[in-house]
Design a protein around this motif. Sequence first.
Motif, PDB file in Angstrom:
ATOM      1  N   ALA A 189       5.139  42.350 -26.718  1.00 35.13           N
ATOM      2  CA  ALA A 189       6.573  42.129 -27.147  1.00 35.13           C
ATOM      3  C   ALA A 189       7.183  40.903 -26.127  1.00 35.13           C
ATOM      4  N   MET A 190       7.045  41.129 -25.000  1.00 30.20           N
ATOM      5  CA  MET A 190       7.673  40.242 -23.975  1.00 30.20           C
ATOM      6  C   MET A 190       7.059  38.982 -24.083  1.00 30.20           C
ATOM      7  N   CYS A 191       5.771  38.849 -24.198  1.00 33.16           N
ATOM      8  CA  CYS A 191       4.973  37.730 -24.404  1.00 33.16           C
ATOM      9  C   CYS A 191       5.552  36.649 -25.462  1.00 33.16           C
ATOM     10  N   LEU A 192       5.705  37.877 -26.762  1.00 32.44           N
ATOM     11  CA  LEU A 192       6.022  37.049 -27.969  1.00 32.44           C
ATOM     12  C   LEU A 192       7.559  36.524 -27.720  1.00 32.44           C
ATOM     13  N   ARG A 193       8.416  37.199 -27.122  1.00 37.78           N
ATOM     14  CA  ARG A 193       9.787  36.716 -26.947  1.00 37.78           C
ATOM     15  C   ARG A 193       9.762  35.521 -26.212  1.00 37.78           C
ATOM     16  N   HIS A 194       8.716  35.225 -25.256  1.00 37.28           N
ATOM     17  CA  HIS A 194       8.785  34.095 -24.421  1.00 37.28           C
ATOM     18  C   HIS A 194       7.786  32.927 -24.856  1.00 37.28           C
ATOM     19  N   GLY A 195       7.717  33.186 -26.195  1.00 37.78           N
ATOM     20  CA  GLY A 195       6.694  31.925 -26.877  1.00 37.78           C
ATOM     21  C   GLY A 195       5.327  32.154 -27.353  1.00 37.78           C
ATOM     22  N   LEU A 196       4.605  33.115 -26.944  1.00 35.35           N
ATOM     23  CA  LEU A 196       3.302  33.222 -27.343  1.00 35.35           C
ATOM     24  C   LEU A 196       3.375  33.404 -28.817  1.00 35.35           C
ATOM     25  N   LYS A 197       2.519  32.503 -29.356  1.00 39.12           N
ATOM     26  CA  LYS A 197       2.087  32.629 -31.002  1.00 39.12           C
ATOM     27  C   LYS A 197       1.540  33.723 -31.364  1.00 39.12           C
ATOM     28  N   VAL A 198       1.891  34.418 -32.136  1.00 41.73           N
ATOM     29  CA  VAL A 198       1.589  35.603 -32.715  1.00 41.73           C
ATOM     30  C   VAL A 198       0.277  35.519 -33.149  1.00 41.73           C
ATOM     31  N   ASN A 199      -0.097  34.487 -33.796  1.00 42.70           N
ATOM     32  CA  ASN A 199      -1.609  34.286 -34.229  1.00 42.70           C
ATOM     33  C   ASN A 199      -2.580  33.549 -33.350  1.00 42.70           C
ATOM     34  N   THR A 200      -2.336  33.575 -31.975  1.00 48.17           N
ATOM     35  CA  THR A 200      -3.105  33.299 -30.887  1.00 48.17           C
ATOM     36  C   THR A 200      -4.748  33.814 -31.118  1.00 48.17           C
ATOM     37  N   ALA A 201      -5.711  32.837 -30.996  1.00 45.84           N
ATOM     38  CA  ALA A 201      -6.902  33.590 -31.216  1.00 45.84           C
ATOM     39  C   ALA A 201      -7.761  33.019 -29.708  1.00 45.84           C
ATOM     40  N   ASP A 202      -8.963  33.669 -29.637  1.00 49.98           N
ATOM     41  CA  ASP A 202      -9.809  33.523 -28.534  1.00 49.98           C
ATOM     42  C   ASP A 202     -10.884  32.246 -28.866  1.00 49.98           C
ATOM     43  N   TYR A 203     -11.738  32.200 -28.055  1.00 51.06           N
ATOM     44  CA  TYR A 203     -12.727  31.105 -28.320  1.00 51.06           C
ATOM     45  C   TYR A 203     -13.728  31.325 -29.499  1.00 51.06           C
ATOM     46  N   SER A 204     -13.719  32.630 -30.056  1.00 52.91           N
ATOM     47  CA  SER A 204     -14.468  33.024 -31.094  1.00 52.91           C
ATOM     48  C   SER A 204     -13.663  33.098 -32.222  1.00 52.91           C
ATOM     49  N   GLY A 205     -12.495  32.846 -32.306  1.00 53.58           N
ATOM     50  CA  GLY A 205     -11.525  32.987 -33.563  1.00 53.58           C
ATOM     51  C   GLY A 205     -10.736  34.151 -33.830  1.00 53.58           C
ATOM     52  N   ASN A 206     -10.902  35.260 -32.835  1.00 53.79           N
ATOM     53  CA  ASN A 206     -10.608  36.392 -32.924  1.00 53.79           C
ATOM     54  C   ASN A 206      -9.103  36.582 -32.272  1.00 53.79           C
ATOM     55  N   THR A 207      -8.343  37.035 -33.417  1.00 47.49           N
ATOM     56  CA  THR A 207      -6.821  36.883 -33.140  1.00 47.49           C
ATOM     57  C   THR A 207      -6.252  38.119 -32.490  1.00 47.49           C
TER      58      THR A 207
END
Length: 156
Positions: A39-57
């Motif tokens: 929640a803290m990261c999302l409030r500070h701008g992390l995109k909710v659909n962030t994905a890793d190098y394999s496309g895993n969200t």
Amino acid sequence: MKTTVLATLFTIAVSASAFGQKQLGIFDAVKLNDSTTVAMCLRHGLKVNTADYSGNTLLMEAAKSGSFASAKMLLAHGAKVDVQNEMGNTALMEATLRGNEEMVNLLLAAGARISIRNEVGETAFSIAEDFEKITIAKLFMEKGGSGVKENYAKQR
């Protein structure tokens, strides 16, 4: 590269042992079901659909690890439920493979589609049947009606 850079920026320090600190990233926070950090990261701008190098969200990671609180937090912030990774798997497929009925119900309530196919032609329903997740297969049949079984039978 997607939003992997953003995920890296949101590295958190978590006490790993009495002897020191270990650096963990947002995917680790999700895996550990640390919804406060998520929640803290999302409030500070992390995109909710962030994905890793394999496309895993982040939602896929929550589904894989059974991190129910993190999954609820991500969905509440607008996570796309039917995103597919490089292998074509969705969060619903990951939860099904692990037999996590609670997560499957959460994802279905969020609108996850049972009929999406991955790269090898599997659906969440076929995964449930192939890996003998009987309760989940029955749930899919209740949610999707007879069309789920008929579509699966046509593809075999």
